[in-house]
Design a protein around this motif. Sequence first.
Motif, short mmCIF file in Angstrom:
data_model
loop_
_atom_site.label_atom_id
_atom_site.label_comp_id
_atom_site.label_asym_id
_atom_site.label_seq_id
_atom_site.Cartn_x
_atom_site.Cartn_y
_atom_site.Cartn_z
N HIS A 23 0.82 -1.20 0.00
CA HIS A 23 0.00 0.00 0.00
C HIS A 23 0.86 1.26 0.00
O HIS A 23 0.49 2.26 -0.62
N SER A 27 0.53 3.90 -2.94
CA SER A 27 0.19 5.28 -2.58
C SER A 27 1.21 6.27 -3.15
O SER A 27 0.84 7.35 -3.62
N ARG A 30 0.64 6.64 -6.89
CA ARG A 30 -0.58 7.36 -7.25
C ARG A 30 -0.64 8.76 -6.64
O ARG A 30 -1.09 9.71 -7.29
N TYR A 31 -0.23 8.90 -5.38
CA TYR A 31 -0.37 10.18 -4.68
C TYR A 31 0.96 10.84 -4.34
O TYR A 31 0.99 11.91 -3.74
N ALA A 34 2.76 8.21 1.06
CA ALA A 34 1.88 7.23 1.71
C ALA A 34 0.70 7.88 2.39
O ALA A 34 -0.36 7.27 2.55
N GLY A 37 -2.51 8.14 0.33
CA GLY A 37 -3.26 6.90 0.19
C GLY A 37 -3.88 6.42 1.48
O GLY A 37 -4.28 5.25 1.57
N ASP A 38 -3.98 7.32 2.49
CA ASP A 38 -4.59 6.97 3.78
C ASP A 38 -3.97 5.71 4.38
O ASP A 38 -4.67 4.82 4.88
N THR A 39 -2.65 5.65 4.38
CA THR A 39 -1.96 4.47 4.88
C THR A 39 -2.24 4.22 6.36
O THR A 39 -2.35 3.07 6.79
#
Length: 251
Positions: A23, A27, A30-31, A34, A37-39
């Motif tokens: 994740h 993340s 994409r973002y 981390a 990506g709401d890790t």
Amino acid sequence: MKNFKKTSFLSLTLGWIGLIITHIIWSNLRYENASGGDTGVVLFWASFFLLIFYGLFILIPQKKIIKLTEKLNLSLFTFLSGIYTLIGFTILIGWGFLMADNFYGVFLDAFVCGLIFGLTFHLIWNKKRNELKQIHLIPILILPIFFLFIYLFAFPKLLPSFAYNAVPQYVRHDILKNTIPKFKVGDKLSELQKALPGEFDFENCKGNYGAQLEDFQFVIVVNCCEIVKIEYGPRNGKGIIMSGGIEKPCS
């Protein structure tokens, strides 16, 4: 079946660690960090739902899992374990993401978790089961706590610049709070960017940037690739003025 519990819990823990790492990577792709990506959210809820998954999808059908482990080869069992975990995740909570038509990275997380579980469980059960039997259950149970200590505390403290884009938002904010006071007027922008990668991308080496966190606020003004103004402190009712220094020509 105490040996099954040891093997399965260790395998699922390693799968959970793999899930978090997956994740973090997703993340960042994409973002760019981390936090985007709401890790932190995934870290908490993945732990919660994996415990439910462990009880419903691993402990209850343990005889079937053992039978398949001893019957199937490593590659096939690992792949089927990934699919099985993905199905279990979808039943428990994944349906919500499908309905929302968003955040599909969590399905990749679940699949990777299943792959790691299947690979680890097959290897241990068929080759190292007797050796694992000699290990007390407590070290295995402590492994998740040890990982969280390394990931959320030791890593950010020892390597903050590397951890900055790999940790949840609240840890990221702690790194920011601890790093900003280390800089002063006259310091190079490149050093600030190195310490907090991705946070200060000024066009033409000039501009200003500030933020108000829960208990901390700051503003940094940059001109000619140097810090010309920096203010920080506890957050209060007064904001910090973001001006001064940008208009001065570079020598």
